[in-house]
Design a protein around this motif. Structure first.
Motif, PDB file in Angstrom:
ATOM      1  N   GLY A  98       0.807  -1.213   0.000  1.00 48.04           N
ATOM      2  CA  GLY A  98       0.000   0.000   0.000  1.00 48.04           C
ATOM      3  C   GLY A  98       0.838   1.259   0.000  1.00 48.04           C
ATOM      4  O   GLY A  98       1.919   1.317  -0.601  1.00 48.04           O
ATOM      5  N   ASP A  99       0.344   2.283   0.706  1.00 47.71           N
ATOM      6  CA  ASP A  99       1.020   3.577   0.768  1.00 47.71           C
ATOM      7  C   ASP A  99       2.360   3.471   1.488  1.00 47.71           C
ATOM      8  O   ASP A  99       2.605   2.534   2.261  1.00 47.71           O
ATOM      9  N   ASN A 100       3.200   4.474   1.253  1.00 51.70           N
ATOM     10  CA  ASN A 100       4.431   4.598   2.022  1.00 51.70           C
ATOM     11  C   ASN A 100       4.116   4.798   3.492  1.00 51.70           C
ATOM     12  O   ASN A 100       3.036   5.258   3.865  1.00 51.70           O
ATOM     13  N   PHE A 101       5.093   4.454   4.347  1.00 53.21           N
ATOM     14  CA  PHE A 101       4.956   4.667   5.783  1.00 53.21           C
ATOM     15  C   PHE A 101       5.438   6.081   6.121  1.00 53.21           C
ATOM     16  O   PHE A 101       6.589   6.430   5.864  1.00 53.21           O
ATOM     17  N   ALA A 102       4.560   6.900   6.683  1.00 48.50           N
ATOM     18  CA  ALA A 102       4.962   8.216   7.194  1.00 48.50           C
ATOM     19  C   ALA A 102       5.591   8.010   8.563  1.00 48.50           C
ATOM     20  O   ALA A 102       5.006   7.338   9.424  1.00 48.50           O
ATOM     21  N   GLY A 103       6.770   8.567   8.785  1.00 50.05           N
ATOM     22  CA  GLY A 103       7.494   8.291  10.020  1.00 50.05           C
ATOM     23  C   GLY A 103       8.031   9.521  10.702  1.00 50.05           C
ATOM     24  O   GLY A 103       8.205  10.576  10.090  1.00 50.05           O
ATOM     25  N   LEU A 104       8.293   9.376  11.999  1.00 51.42           N
ATOM     26  CA  LEU A 104       8.902  10.438  12.796  1.00 51.42           C
ATOM     27  C   LEU A 104      10.013   9.810  13.636  1.00 51.42           C
ATOM     28  O   LEU A 104       9.757   8.965  14.494  1.00 51.42           O
ATOM     29  N   LEU A 105      11.254  10.199  13.338  1.00 51.89           N
ATOM     30  CA  LEU A 105      12.410   9.762  14.108  1.00 51.89           C
ATOM     31  C   LEU A 105      12.729  10.818  15.157  1.00 51.89           C
ATOM     32  O   LEU A 105      12.838  12.001  14.827  1.00 51.89           O
ATOM     33  N   THR A 106      12.844  10.422  16.416  1.00 50.64           N
ATOM     34  CA  THR A 106      13.258  11.357  17.468  1.00 50.64           C
ATOM     35  C   THR A 106      14.468  10.789  18.201  1.00 50.64           C
ATOM     36  O   THR A 106      14.597   9.568  18.354  1.00 50.64           O
ATOM     37  N   ILE A 107      15.350  11.684  18.611  1.00 53.67           N
ATOM     38  CA  ILE A 107      16.557  11.302  19.343  1.00 53.67           C
ATOM     39  C   ILE A 107      16.626  12.152  20.607  1.00 53.67           C
ATOM     40  O   ILE A 107      16.611  13.381  20.532  1.00 53.67           O
ATOM     41  N   ASP A 108      16.661  11.506  21.761  1.00 53.12           N
ATOM     42  CA  ASP A 108      16.773  12.199  23.040  1.00 53.12           C
ATOM     43  C   ASP A 108      18.236  12.218  23.465  1.00 53.12           C
ATOM     44  O   ASP A 108      18.801  11.185  23.836  1.00 53.12           O
ATOM     45  N   LEU A 109      18.839  13.400  23.381  1.00 51.51           N
ATOM     46  CA  LEU A 109      20.235  13.553  23.782  1.00 51.51           C
ATOM     47  C   LEU A 109      20.336  13.759  25.295  1.00 51.51           C
ATOM     48  O   LEU A 109      19.419  14.306  25.926  1.00 51.51           O
ATOM     49  N   PRO A 110      21.452  13.367  25.915  1.00 56.17           N
ATOM     50  CA  PRO A 110      21.620  13.579  27.355  1.00 56.17           C
ATOM     51  C   PRO A 110      21.875  15.045  27.687  1.00 56.17           C
ATOM     52  O   PRO A 110      22.142  15.868  26.804  1.00 56.17           O
ATOM     53  N   GLN A 111      21.795  15.372  28.974  1.00 53.01           N
ATOM     54  CA  GLN A 111      22.010  16.740  29.431  1.00 53.01           C
ATOM     55  C   GLN A 111      23.467  17.169  29.355  1.00 53.01           C
ATOM     56  O   GLN A 111      23.781  18.348  29.552  1.00 53.01           O
ATOM     57  N   THR A 112      24.340  16.227  29.046  1.00 57.27           N
ATOM     58  CA  THR A 112      25.779  16.518  29.061  1.00 57.27           C
ATOM     59  C   THR A 112      26.295  17.151  27.773  1.00 57.27           C
ATOM     60  O   THR A 112      27.478  17.479  27.686  1.00 57.27           O
ATOM     61  N   VAL A 113      25.428  17.329  26.751  1.00 63.22           N
ATOM     62  CA  VAL A 113      25.910  17.927  25.506  1.00 63.22           C
ATOM     63  C   VAL A 113      26.289  19.386  25.745  1.00 63.22           C
ATOM     64  O   VAL A 113      25.739  20.058  26.624  1.00 63.22           O
ATOM     65  N   ILE A 114      27.233  19.880  24.947  1.00 64.91           N
ATOM     66  CA  ILE A 114      27.814  21.205  25.167  1.00 64.91           C
ATOM     67  C   ILE A 114      27.625  22.055  23.913  1.00 64.91           C
ATOM     68  O   ILE A 114      27.744  21.567  22.782  1.00 64.91           O
ATOM     69  N   THR A 115      27.339  23.337  24.119  1.00 62.51           N
ATOM     70  CA  THR A 115      27.200  24.268  23.002  1.00 62.51           C
ATOM     71  C   THR A 115      28.441  24.236  22.108  1.00 62.51           C
ATOM     72  O   THR A 115      29.574  24.281  22.596  1.00 62.51           O
TER      73      THR A 115
END
Length: 336
Positions: A98-115
Motif C-alpha cells: 500500500g502507501d508509504n509509511f509516514a514516520g517520525l524519528l526522534t533522538i533524546d540527547l543527554p544533558q551533558t551535551v555542550i554548546t
C-alpha cells in the motif's frame, strides 16, 4: 534540528520526519532494513521511530527472527524505541503493497551535551536480494580429444558405438545473497542556546499548526504531524516561550523587536524593479504584491543588497513600514 544546552529534556529531543515505502511483499524476499549509523551521538541516548501505519510488535517480531540480539523495544502500539550505544542499529521494515509509511524519528540527547558540539546521524535503507543457482554435475567421460580419436580408429571386424556423454545431473541449488543501499538521509544536530533557538522553533510551530488545519485526518501524515507539533510545542515551552500563544500561520510568528506602541504595515511580494538615479545611485525599488505595484524610495545601501538578492534569487520580500510614515522602512524579511 538544534539541541539546547543545558535546558530541559524537551529541548534535547530532536524530531525528524521521514518517508519510507514498505518492503517488497514477494514471499521469497526478506524485508528491507533501516541501517542507522549513530556516528558520534553520545552513548545512553534514546531514539524512537513512530510509524502510525505499522504495528510495533510486527517490527519487533521481524527483528527477533532476523537478529541474534537487538536493542529494539515497543514503546507503544506504533512506536519502536532504540537504545543507542554507538555503532549501528538495524530496524526491519515490514512488508506491504500500500502507501508509504509516514514516520517520525526522534533522538533524546543527554544533558551533558555542550554548546558548539554537532552530532550527525546517517540513515540508510538496505535491501536484500536472494537468487538460487542450480548446481549441475556430470559423470567422468572421455575428453573431446579422446572421443575424436576413438571415432577415427579403423573398425576391426565390427562397428564401434559412438562415444556418448552422460546426461547432466542436478545436485541442488546454491544461494547468492546481495545486500545494497537503496537510499539514505542524514540528520545534523548542532548544539546551541535557547536565545538562538526560540524564534525558529516558534516559526516552525506556527507553520505546522497551520499545515495541520489544512490536512484531512485521513491523510497518512496527519498523526505524524500531530505528534511532531506536540514535540515542537514542548521545545518552545522549554526554551522560555509560550506554545499556547502561537497561532497557526503559513508565514510563522509575527515579527518581533519593534518599540512599544509602534505600529506598522506589511507588504509581501516579488521585487519587480530595482531603481537607480542618473548617477547610478540606488534610490528605491518596486514591489509587486499581486494587488498593486508599490514603489519604495530609499538610499540605504543595506536595503539595496537585500533587494538585489531578492530580485536575483526570485525570493519573496516582506517590507514592514511605519503605519504613520509609509516612506519609512522599519524592517525587511526574505522568505526562502
Amino acid at each position: 534540528t538544534v539541541s539546547d544546552n543545558p535546558g530541559p529534556a524537551d529541548t534535547h529531543r530532536i524530531p525528524q520526519t521521514f518517508d519510507v515505502r514498505p518492503s517488497d511483499p514477494a514471499p521469497d524476499q526478506g524485508p528491507d532494513e533501516l541501517m542507522i549509523d549513530w556516528g558520534n551521538v553520545p552513548a545512553g541516548s534514546i531514539a524512537s521511530i513512530y510509524w502510525p501505519q505499522v504495528q510495533a510488535a510486527d517490527v519487533i517480531a521481524l527483528a527477533d527472527s532476523a537478529y541474534a540480539t537487538h536493542m529494539l523495544t515497543a514503546a507503544d502500539t506504533n512506536t519502536i524505541s532504540i537504545k543507542i550505544h554507538g555503532g549501528v542499529s538495524y530496524v526491519p521494515i515490514p512488508k506491504g503493497a500500500g502507501d508509504n509509511f509516514a514516520g517520525l524519528l526522534t533522538i533524546d540527547l543527554p544533558q551533558t551535551v555542550i554548546t558548539g558540539q554537532e552530532f550527525d546521524v546517517l540513515v540508510r535503507r538496505i535491501s536484500t536480494r536472494v537468487v538460487q543457482n542450480i548446481i549441475i554435475r556430470t559423470e567422468a567421460a572421455p575428453s573431446d580429444v579422446e572421443a575424436t580419436k576413438a571415432a577415427r580408429r579403423p573398425a576391426r571386424g565390427r562397428a564401434r558405438k559412438p562415444v556418448e556423454k552422460p546426461e547432466p545431473e542436478s545436485l541442488g541449488t546454491d544461494i547468492t545473497v546481495w545486500r545494497y543501499v537503496v537510499g539514505n538521509f542524514a540528520v545534523s544536530i548542532p548544539v546551541a542556546t535557547a536565545q538562538t533557538m526560540l524564534l525558529p522553533e516558534e516559526n516552525t510551530l506556527a507553520i505546522l499548526k497551520w499545515r495541520l488545519l489544512q490536512m484531512s485526518p485521513a491523510n497518512r501524515w496527519y498523526k505524524v504531524l500531530d505528534r511532531y507539533i506536540s514535540l515542537i510545542a514542548a521545545r518552545v515551552d522549554g526554551l522560555g516561550g509560550n506554545s499556547n500563544s502561537i497561532q497557526p500561520s503559513p508565514t510563522g510568528v509575527p515579527v518581533k523587536g519593534y518599540r512599544p506602541g509602534e505600529k506598522f504595515r506589511e507588504y509581501e511580494g516579488k521585487v519587480l524593479e530595482v531603481v537607480y538615479g542618473c548617477f547610478g545611485e540606488f534610490v528605491g525599488f518596486v514591489l509587486d504584491d499581486c494587488k498593486a505595484l508599490r514603489a519604495f524610495r530609499t538610499r540605504a545601501r543595506g536595503i539595496e543588497e537585500v533587494v538585489l538578492r531578492a530580485c536575483r534569487d526570485d525570493l519573496t520580500l516582506v517590507v514592514f513600514v511605519d503605519e504613520d510614515r509609509e516612506e519609512r522602512i522599519v524592517r525587511l524579511m526574505l522568505r526562502c
